[in-house]
Design an enzyme around this catalytic site. Structure first.
Site, PDB file in Angstrom:
ATOM      1  CB  CYS A  44      57.144  37.797  18.804  1.00 52.99           C
ATOM      2  SG  CYS A  44      58.634  37.765  17.812  1.00 52.99           S
ATOM      3  CB  CYS A  49      60.011  34.725  17.537  1.00 57.09           C
ATOM      4  SG  CYS A  49      58.252  34.902  17.226  1.00 57.09           S
ATOM      5  CE  LYS A  52      62.227  29.948  17.895  1.00 52.62           C
ATOM      6  NZ  LYS A  52      60.880  29.729  17.369  1.00 52.62           N
ATOM      7  CE1 TYR A 178      56.370  26.909  12.471  1.00 51.14           C
ATOM      8  CE2 TYR A 178      54.100  26.297  12.898  1.00 51.14           C
ATOM      9  CZ  TYR A 178      55.055  26.814  12.054  1.00 51.14           C
ATOM     10  OH  TYR A 178      54.711  27.240  10.808  1.00 51.14           O
ATOM     11  CD  GLU A 182      60.608  26.427  16.916  1.00 53.30           C
ATOM     12  OE1 GLU A 182      60.733  26.850  15.766  1.00 53.30           O
ATOM     13  OE2 GLU A 182      60.120  27.118  17.840  1.00 53.30           O
ATOM     14  CG  HIS A 436      80.423  24.711  -6.077  1.00 53.79           C
ATOM     15  ND1 HIS A 436      79.587  23.663  -5.754  1.00 53.79           N
ATOM     16  CD2 HIS A 436      81.670  24.201  -6.134  1.00 53.79           C
ATOM     17  CE1 HIS A 436      80.305  22.556  -5.643  1.00 53.79           C
ATOM     18  NE2 HIS A 436      81.564  22.860  -5.854  1.00 53.79           N
ATOM     19  CD  GLU A 441      76.347  24.169  -5.364  1.00 52.56           C
ATOM     20  OE1 GLU A 441      76.600  24.532  -6.517  1.00 52.56           O
ATOM     21  OE2 GLU A 441      77.210  23.770  -4.551  1.00 52.56           O
TER      22      GLU A 441
HETATM   23  P1  NDP Z   1      50.593  23.826  17.225  1.00 52.82           P
HETATM   24  O1  NDP Z   1      49.163  24.095  17.009  1.00 52.82           O
HETATM   25  O2  NDP Z   1      51.565  24.079  16.144  1.00 52.82           O
HETATM   26  O3  NDP Z   1      50.796  22.316  17.696  1.00 52.82           O
HETATM   27  C1  NDP Z   1      50.088  21.772  18.760  1.00 52.82           C
HETATM   28  C2  NDP Z   1      50.465  20.321  18.907  1.00 52.82           C
HETATM   29  O4  NDP Z   1      49.806  19.788  20.029  1.00 52.82           O
HETATM   30  C3  NDP Z   1      50.054  19.482  17.698  1.00 52.82           C
HETATM   31  O5  NDP Z   1      51.017  18.487  17.493  1.00 52.82           O
HETATM   32  C4  NDP Z   1      48.724  18.888  18.154  1.00 52.82           C
HETATM   33  O6  NDP Z   1      48.457  17.644  17.568  1.00 52.82           O
HETATM   34  C5  NDP Z   1      48.979  18.699  19.639  1.00 52.82           C
HETATM   35  N1  NDP Z   1      47.755  18.755  20.439  1.00 52.82           N
HETATM   36  C6  NDP Z   1      46.777  19.681  20.409  1.00 52.82           C
HETATM   37  N2  NDP Z   1      45.824  19.384  21.304  1.00 52.82           N
HETATM   38  C7  NDP Z   1      46.191  18.241  21.913  1.00 52.82           C
HETATM   39  C8  NDP Z   1      45.608  17.425  22.909  1.00 52.82           C
HETATM   40  N3  NDP Z   1      44.458  17.754  23.483  1.00 52.82           N
HETATM   41  N4  NDP Z   1      46.248  16.306  23.289  1.00 52.82           N
HETATM   42  C9  NDP Z   1      47.433  15.974  22.719  1.00 52.82           C
HETATM   43  N5  NDP Z   1      48.034  16.711  21.758  1.00 52.82           N
HETATM   44  C10 NDP Z   1      47.420  17.833  21.371  1.00 52.82           C
HETATM   45  O7  NDP Z   1      50.938  24.651  18.541  1.00 52.82           O
HETATM   46  P2  NDP Z   1      52.283  25.045  19.252  1.00 52.82           P
HETATM   47  O8  NDP Z   1      51.909  25.080  20.674  1.00 52.82           O
HETATM   48  O9  NDP Z   1      53.422  24.193  18.836  1.00 52.82           O
HETATM   49  O10 NDP Z   1      52.527  26.497  18.675  1.00 52.82           O
HETATM   50  C11 NDP Z   1      51.513  27.479  18.721  1.00 52.82           C
HETATM   51  C12 NDP Z   1      51.590  28.394  17.531  1.00 52.82           C
HETATM   52  O11 NDP Z   1      52.706  29.243  17.656  1.00 52.82           O
HETATM   53  C13 NDP Z   1      51.773  27.673  16.217  1.00 52.82           C
HETATM   54  O12 NDP Z   1      50.542  27.474  15.575  1.00 52.82           O
HETATM   55  C14 NDP Z   1      52.674  28.553  15.416  1.00 52.82           C
HETATM   56  O13 NDP Z   1      51.914  29.264  14.470  1.00 52.82           O
HETATM   57  C15 NDP Z   1      53.306  29.484  16.402  1.00 52.82           C
HETATM   58  N6  NDP Z   1      54.749  29.253  16.485  1.00 52.82           N
HETATM   59  C16 NDP Z   1      55.561  29.450  15.398  1.00 52.82           C
HETATM   60  C17 NDP Z   1      56.913  29.206  15.458  1.00 52.82           C
HETATM   61  C18 NDP Z   1      57.793  29.410  14.269  1.00 52.82           C
HETATM   62  O14 NDP Z   1      57.352  30.026  13.306  1.00 52.82           O
HETATM   63  N7  NDP Z   1      59.022  28.904  14.276  1.00 52.82           N
HETATM   64  C19 NDP Z   1      57.525  28.728  16.687  1.00 52.82           C
HETATM   65  C20 NDP Z   1      56.605  28.523  17.762  1.00 52.82           C
HETATM   66  C21 NDP Z   1      55.283  28.779  17.639  1.00 52.82           C
HETATM   67  P3  NDP Z   1      47.733  17.510  16.146  1.00 52.82           P
HETATM   68  O15 NDP Z   1      48.759  17.814  15.108  1.00 52.82           O
HETATM   69  O16 NDP Z   1      47.275  16.106  16.135  1.00 52.82           O
HETATM   70  O17 NDP Z   1      46.622  18.495  16.147  1.00 52.82           O
END
Ligand code: NDP
Length: 452
Positions: A44, A49, A52, A178, A182, A436, A441
Site C-alpha cells: 500500500c 494505494c 497510485k 482495479y 486505474e 445543495h 444530494e
Molecule cells: P484483479 O484481480 O482486480 O483483476 C485482474 C484482472 O486481470 C481481471 O480483469 C482479470 O479478468 C484479468 N486476468 C486475470 N488473469 C488473467 C489472464 N490469465 N489473462 C488475461 N486476463 C487475466 O487484480 P488487480 O491486479 O487489478 O488488483 C489486485 C488486487 O489489488 C485487487 O484484487 C484489489 O483488491 C487490490 N487493489 C485495490 C485497489 C483499490 O481499492 N482502489 C487498487 C488496486 C488494487 P477476469 O475479470 O476475467 O478474471
C-alpha cells in the site's frame, strides 16, 4: 521469570495488516518482533494505494487545465515532468517509511530487517538467526501475477510502473481489474496513448453492471482504446519499445506493456509446509473467521489469505487477530458492506450489493438511478456524466447497495457505508436533507423507481 519463547508474537511482513497487528499486540502487553524483507508499510505505502493516488492526482491536472477556459481562465502552455513527479513521490514514500518505523518502535515493537522463514510452528529463521515465538502472524501480502505468454518478461507490472525512468508515450495495459483501469486513467491523463486489453466482455467484474458500462463509455470519451474480449498473445522487442500482438489480430507498437492480471499470495518458500500451515489451490493461506490458520498458534491476515484484498480490510484483520491472540475475547471481521473505490477517471465507488447480487439473493429488488451532467461540466465543456444507483429490498425497505460513478465517488460512498452499516432504509435516505448544490444530494432525492 524465564520466558519460554523469545517473543509472544512474531510477525512476518510489515505491511498494512502486519503493522496494525504488531502495534495492537504490543499495546495489549505482548513482546512483539516484526520482520520485513523489503519496505516498511508494504504494498500500500510503497507500490500501491498511496503512490497510485499521488499519480492519479497528477493525472487530473490535464483535465483541470482543459476545463479552465470555460470558467474564464486562460492557462498558458503546460508541460509535464515525469521525473519530478516520481522524485517527489519517492520523497513522500520515504517519509512514510520513517513514520511506520516510528509507529512500530514507539509501540515497543522490535523491527528486524530480512526475510523470515518458518522452521516449525514456533520458530523462524532470518539469515543465521533463529527466533522463537508463542504466536506467529503471517502478513506477507501478494505479488503481481505474470502471464505465461511468449515475451512476458518484456512486460512490467504495477511494481515497476512506479519507478519508470521516463513517461511512456504509448502504453498497453492488460487486465480489467482495479489496477488496469486505474493505470489506464493515470497514463492517459498524463498524455500517453493507452490501450486497455481485457479478456472479458466488460472490465471490473463484480462491480455493478450499469457503472461498469458507464465507465467504459467515459474512458472511451477520454481516448482510452478499449479492447474487450481480447487476449494478449505475445510481446516482441521493437527498437526501444515492444510490439504486442492481440488475439483479435491487432499488433500494437508501444513503449511498454503493463500486466495487471491479478496478484498472487506471497506464500512460496516461506516454510509454511514445515509448520503444517494449509494453503488453498491458489496458494493462499486458509484461515478461519478469526484469521487462525490450520496451526493453532499461527495466524494470517491480508492479501496472503486472499479474502478481500484491500488495505483497510487487512488492517481490520490485523487488529482482530491481535485481539484474538492477546485481548479479552476472540474478534472476527465483518465483511458485509466493505466499501471500495476504483480511482479511475471519473472515479467509481461502491458499497453493499450490486443489482445482480441483490436479485440473486432477494428476488425482486427496487432500483433507483440518477444519471446527470454535473454542474461543473455545464461550463467546463466536458461531456461527462455522473451515475448514481441505489438497490433497495422492497419488503424491509433496506438499502442494500449504493453505487456511484463520478467526481468524488470514493469520498461520498464512504459516508453512505456508515448508513448501510446501520441498516438504513430508503425512507431514511429520503428523510435526509441534501446539501445543495452537490452531486451527493442526489442519493437522498431519488424518488422514481427505475424500470426493472
Ligand atoms: P484483479 O484481480 O482486480 O483483476 C485482474 C484482472 O486481470 C481481471 O480483469 C482479470 O479478468 C484479468 N486476468 C486475470 N488473469 C488473467 C489472464 N490469465 N489473462 C488475461 N486476463 C487475466 O487484480 P488487480 O491486479 O487489478 O488488483 C489486485 C488486487 O489489488 C485487487 O484484487 C484489489 O483488491 C487490490 N487493489 C485495490 C485497489 C483499490 O481499492 N482502489 C487498487 C488496486 C488494487 P477476469 O475479470 O476475467 O478474471
Amino acid at each position: 521469570m524465564v520466558q519460554k519463547y523469545d517473543y509472544d508474537l512474531f510477525v512476518m511482513g510489515a505491511g498494512s495488516g502486519g503493522v496494525r497487528a504488531s502495534r495492537v499486540a504490543a499495546q495489549l502487553g505482548a513482546r512483539v518482533a516484526v520482520a520485513e524483507e523489503r519496505y516498511l508499510g508494504g504494498t500500500c505505502v510503497n507500490v500501491g494505494c498511496i503512490p497510485k493516488k499521488l499519480l492519479v492526482y497528477a493525472s487530473e491536472f490535464s483535465d483541470a487545465f482543459a476545463e479552465a477556459a470555460g470558467f474564464g481562465w486562460a492557462v498558458g502552455a503546460s508541460r509535464f515532468d515525469w521525473r519530478a513527479l516520481i522524485a517527489n513521490k519517492d520523497k513522500e514514500i520515504a517519509r512514510l517509511n520513517g513514520v511506520y518505523e516510528r509507529l512500530l518502535t514507539n509501540a515497543g515493537v522490535t523491527i528486524i530487517d530480512g526475510r523470515a522463514t518458518l522452521d516449525d510452528a514456533h520458530a523462524v529463521t532470518i539469515g543465521s538467526k533463529r527466533i522463537t515465538a508463542k504466536h506467529i502472524l503471517v502478513a506477507v501480502g501478494g505479488w503481481p501475477a505474470a502471464l505465461s505468454i511468449p515475451g512476458a518478461e518484456l512486460a512490467i507490472s504495477s511494481n515497476e510502473a512506479f519507478h519508470l525512468q521516463t513517461m511512456p508515450e504509448r502504453v498497453i495495459i492488460v487486465g480489467g481489474g482495479y489496477i488496469g483501469v486505474e493505470f489506464a486513467g493515470v497514463f492517459r491523463g498524463l498524455g500517453a496513448e493507452v490501450t486497455l486489453v481485457h479478456r472479458g466482455d466488460l472490465f471490473l467484474r463484480g462491480f455493478d453492471d450499469d457503472l461498469r458500462a458507464a465507465l467504459a463509455g467515459e474512458m472511451e470519451k477520454r481516448g482510452v482504446a478499449l479492447r474487450f474480449g481480447t487476449l494478449l498473445e505475445r510481446i516482441e522487442k521493437r527498437g526501444s519499445g515492444v510490439r504486442a500482438t492481440l488475439s483479435n489480430g491487432e499488433a500494437i507498437d508501444a513503449a511498454l506493456v503493463m500486466l495487471a492480471t491479478g496478484r498472487k499470495p506471497n506464500t512460496h518458500g516461506l516454510g509454511l509446509e514445515s509448520a503444517g500451515v494449509k494453503l488453498d489451490g491458489a496458494g493462499a493461506i486458509v484461515v478461519d473467521r478469526y484469521s487462525r490458520t490450520s496451526v493453532e498458534n499461527i495466524f494470517a491476515v491480508g492479501d496472503v489469505t486472499d479474502r478481500r484484498n484491500l488495505t483497510p480490510v487487512a488492517i481490520a484483520e490485523g487488529r482482530a487477530a491481535a485481539e484474538t491472540m492477546f485481548g479479552k475475547r476472540a474478534m472476527a471481521v465483518d465483511y458485509d458492506n466493505v466499501p471500495s473505490a476504483v480511482f479511475s477517471h471519473p472515479p467509481l465507488a461502491t458499497v453493499g450489493l450490486t443489482e445482480m447480487e441483490a436479485r440473486a439473493r432477494f428476488g425482486a429488488v427496487e432500483i433507483y438511478k440518477s444519471d446527470f451532467r454535473p454542474l461543473k461540466h455545464t461550463l467546463s465543456g466536458r461531456d461527462e456524466r455522473t451515475l448514481m444507483k441505489l438497490v433497495v429490498e422492497p419488503k424491509s425497505d433496506r438499502v442494500l447497495g449504493c453505487h456511484m460513478l463520478g467526481a468524488d465517488a470514493g469520498e461520498i460512498i464512504q459516508g453512505l457505508a456508515v448508513a448501510l452499516q446501520c441498516g438504513a432504509t430508503k425512507r431514511q435516505f429520503d428523510a435526509t436533507i441534501g446539501i445543495h448544490p452537490t452531486a451527493a444530494e442526489e442519493f437522498v432525492t431519488m424518488r422514481e423507481k427505475a424500470a426493472s
